[in-house]
Scaffold this motif. Structure first.
Motif, short mmCIF file in Angstrom:
data_model
loop_
_atom_site.label_atom_id
_atom_site.label_comp_id
_atom_site.label_asym_id
_atom_site.label_seq_id
_atom_site.Cartn_x
_atom_site.Cartn_y
_atom_site.Cartn_z
N PHE A 1 5.64 14.51 0.50
CA PHE A 1 6.48 15.17 -0.59
C PHE A 1 7.23 16.54 0.11
O PHE A 1 8.59 16.53 -0.21
CB PHE A 1 5.77 15.39 -1.67
CG PHE A 1 6.38 16.34 -2.80
CD1 PHE A 1 7.53 15.81 -3.60
CD2 PHE A 1 5.97 17.73 -3.04
CE1 PHE A 1 8.13 16.84 -4.52
CE2 PHE A 1 6.45 18.53 -3.86
CZ PHE A 1 7.55 18.24 -4.62
N ASP B 1 0.04 12.54 0.58
CA ASP B 1 1.20 12.48 -0.23
C ASP B 1 1.91 14.05 -0.24
O ASP B 1 3.15 13.82 -0.39
CB ASP B 1 0.73 12.04 -1.39
CG ASP B 1 0.56 10.64 -1.59
OD1 ASP B 1 0.59 9.74 -0.61
OD2 ASP B 1 0.34 9.81 -2.60
N LYS C 1 1.03 -1.28 -0.04
CA LYS C 1 0.03 -0.07 0.00
C LYS C 1 0.90 1.24 -0.05
O LYS C 1 0.51 2.37 -0.39
CB LYS C 1 -1.09 -0.03 1.37
CG LYS C 1 -2.07 -0.77 0.78
CD LYS C 1 -3.11 -0.77 2.09
CE LYS C 1 -4.34 -1.91 1.76
NZ LYS C 1 -5.03 -2.13 2.82
N HIS D 1 2.66 5.04 -3.18
CA HIS D 1 2.76 6.55 -2.83
C HIS D 1 4.38 7.07 -2.78
O HIS D 1 4.69 8.14 -3.20
CB HIS D 1 2.22 6.91 -1.37
CG HIS D 1 0.73 6.32 -1.39
ND1 HIS D 1 -0.11 7.33 -1.44
CD2 HIS D 1 0.22 5.28 -0.75
CE1 HIS D 1 -1.34 6.81 -1.43
NE2 HIS D 1 -1.13 5.70 -1.18
N ILE E 1 5.03 7.96 -6.17
CA ILE E 1 4.49 9.33 -6.75
C ILE E 1 5.45 10.53 -5.99
O ILE E 1 5.75 11.38 -6.74
CB ILE E 1 3.16 9.41 -6.18
CG1 ILE E 1 2.34 8.52 -6.89
CG2 ILE E 1 2.60 10.79 -6.29
CD1 ILE E 1 0.72 8.32 -6.50
N ILE E 2 5.78 10.31 -4.65
CA ILE E 2 6.64 11.37 -4.14
C ILE E 2 8.02 11.30 -4.59
O ILE E 2 8.51 12.69 -4.84
CB ILE E 2 6.73 10.75 -2.52
CG1 ILE E 2 5.11 11.09 -1.99
CG2 ILE E 2 7.77 11.85 -1.77
CD1 ILE E 2 5.10 10.49 -0.64
#
Lengths: 81, 349
Positions: free
Chosen positions: B26, B22, A4, A8, A11-12
Motif C-alpha cells: 500500500f 499489504d 489469492k 489483497h 484492500i490496497i
C-alpha cells in the motif's frame, strides 16, 4: 495465484481511496480524486471487486454442493447399514 | 513458481505477515501514485488558439479598433449618443489595451522611481502596502499599467505542462518582474481553463470552479463554469484566463457570503482585484501563524470590497500564497512557501 492476490489488491486500492477521500477534503483543488490515475484505479477496483465477488459466489455454491453431496452420502451410508 | 505456490499452500504465512505485506505494498503504491500525480513533469500540448488584440467584439463597422479602452457596452452607448455635435478635434484614441491617456499622471517621463513602498516608471505604477489587524496580516499592491502587456503570467520552468514547479521569486527574476504573486496552480490538475498571454493552452473547464478572464482591452470578467463559452472568449479577446476561484464579489461589486468553492476556513490567500481597464490590485494574506491566522473567503471578499474593487478573484492559497517584489518575497508564506506552477506578474517593458 490470481485468486489469492486479488483480495489483497482490493484492500490496497480501497485503502488508497480512503487516503484520497481524506486529502481531497483537505485540499480539493489538487484533484486527488478527479484525475485520470484515480479514475483508472477506480476502474481496476470495480473489476477486482466483481472478480472477487463472482469467485466468492462460485466458491460458496461449490461448497454448498459439496456439503449437500456429503450429507446425502452420509444418509445413504446410514440407510445401507 | 510452482515450488513457491506449493510452499505457500502447505505452509501459509501468519496473518500478521500478510497484514504487514499489504501495508508495505500500500505504501509503495501510494508513493508511486504521488510520483505520477505530482512529481514527474508531463508536457501538455497547447490548445493552440491565440486571441487577437483587436477582437471581433471590439471592431467597429469599418474594421478599425474601437475608441480608447471602451468595452462593447460603452461603445454601444457612444453610438446612441451621436446626436450631440462632435468636437472638431478629437484626441487620437489609444489602441486597445493601452491605458497611457487614462492614467497619464501615474507614469513618469522615463525615469524609474523605486522605494520600499512604490515603483513608478513610464509603464508601471505600483503602490505596495502592508496591513496589520488582530491576527491578520495582508499585503496590497495597487497597480496601474500603461499597456496590457505589462500584466503577464509565467509558467514554472517556462514550459506549459503538469508537474513543473518553480518559486514565484525565481519566475519573477526570470521575467524581470516588478511585482509577482502565485497563480492558480494549474499544473496540479489536468483540467481547468488555461489562457496565458493571449494563448489558449487548455480548454477543459472544471465543472465546479469559477473562471476569471482578463481581456486584451484590460477588462476583467469573472463568472461561473456554466457561463463559459470558448468562442465568446476568443471573440472577446481573452488575454489571461484562470480556473480556480471563486469570484469574490458580485455583479455590483459587493462582498459575497456564499461562494462557488470547496476552499474554506482561515488560510493564507492570494487574490487579484479589478477597478477598471489598466488598474488592478494584488492581495496576499499571510496565514497559519501566530501573527496572522489567515482569512476565509467571506473576509477576503470584504477586503476586496473595501479596497473598492469592482471584481475580484481568488487564486491558489495555503502554502502557495506569496507576494514578491523584484526577486524578494515580501509576504510571510507558510513554511517559507513552496514552488508553484505559475505566477502572475507586472513587468516594466
Amino acid at each position: 495465484m490470481l485468486r489469492k492476490l486479488t483480495p489483497h489488491a482490493v484492500i490496497i486500492i480501497s485503502a488508497m481511496y480512503f487516503v484520497f477521500f481524506f486529502i481531497d477534503r483537505v485540499n480539493a483543488s489538487m484533484a486527488f480524486i478527479n484525475n485520470p490515475i484515480t479514475k483508472g484505479l477506480l476502474f481496476a477496483l470495480c473489476v477486482l471487486a466483481i472478480y472477487n465477488a463472482v469467485a466468492l459466489i462460485r466458491d460458496n455454491r461449490k461448497r454448498a454442493r459439496y456439503l449437500e453431496r456429503r450429507k446425502l452420502a452420509r444418509h445413504e451410508k446410514k440407510a445401507g447399514e | 513458481m510452482r515450488w513457491l505456490k506449493a510452499q505457500i499452500s502447505r505452509n501459509p504465512p501468519p496473518l500478521w505477515a500478510v497484514v504487514v505485506a499489504d501495508v508495505l505494498v500500500f505504501a509503495v503504491v501510494l508513493n508511486v501514485f504521488a510520483l505520477f500525480h505530482h512529481v514527474l513533469p508531463r508536457s501538455e500540448k497547447s490548445y493552440g488558439v491565440k486571441s487577437q488584440r483587436i477582437s471581433t467584439a471590439l471592431l467597429t463597422d469599418d474594421n478599425t479598433a474601437s475608441e480608447g479602452n471602451a468595452v462593447p457596452g460603452d461603445r454601444a452607448k457612444a453610438v446612441e449618443e451621436t446626436d450631440a455635435p462632435l468636437p472638431d478635434v478629437t484626441p487620437e484614441p489609444d489602441p486597445v489595451g493601452v491605458f497611457a491617456q487614462r492614467f497619464a499622471d501615474k507614469f513618469t517621463e522615463g525615469e524609474v522611481i523605486a522605494t520600499a513602498e512604490s515603483y513608478q516608471s513610464k509603464n508601471v505604477n505600483v503602490q505596495f502596502s502592508k496591513h496589520t489587524e488582530p491576527e491578520l496580516v495582508y499585503y496590497v499592491a495597487d497597480i496601474y499599467i500603461r499597456k496590457i502587456e505589462c500584466l503577464r503570467t509565467a509558467f514554472a520552468k517556462d514550459k506549459f505542462g503538469r508537474g513543473r514547479w518553480e518559486r514565484v521569486s525565481s519566475m519573477s527574476e526570470r521575467m524581470n518582474g516588478v511585482i509577482a504573486i502565485n497563480g492558480d496552480y494549474y499544473g496540479g490538475r489536468s483540467d481547468g481553463i488555461v489562457i496565458r498571454n493571449g494563448e489558449y493552452y487548455r480548454n477543459e473547464k472544471n465543472p465546479i470552479r469559477d473562471i476569471c478572464i482578463i481581456n486584451w482591452d484590460g477588462t476583467m470578467e469573472t463568472y461561473g463554469p456554466e457561463a463559459w463559452d470558448p468562442q465568446r472568449a476568443v471573440n472577446r479577446g481573452a488575454y489571461q484566463g484562470w480556473n480556480f476561484g471563486p469570484m469574490l464579489l458580485d455583479e455590483e461589486g459587493n462582498a459575497k457570503t456564499e461562494f462557488n468553492s470547496e476552499v474554506g476556513g482561515r488560510n493564507p490567500r492570494t487574490a487579484i482585484g479589478y477597478y477598471e481597464p489598466g488598474h488592478y490590485c494584488f492581495v496576499v494574506v499571510d496565514g497559519r501563524s501566530k501573527q496572522s491566522k489567515g482569512i476565509g473567503l467571506v473576509g477576503l471578499s470584504e477586503i476586496m470590497h473595501n479596497l473598492g474593487c469592482k471584481l475580484a478573484y481568488n487564486f491558489d492559497g495555503g502554502q502557495s500564497s506569496e507576494m514578491v517584489i523584484g526577486n524578494e518575497i515580501v509576504s510571510n508564506p507558510y513554511k517559507g512557501g513552496r514552488k508553484n506552477s505559475d505566477a502572475v506578474l507586472i513587468i516594466d517593458e
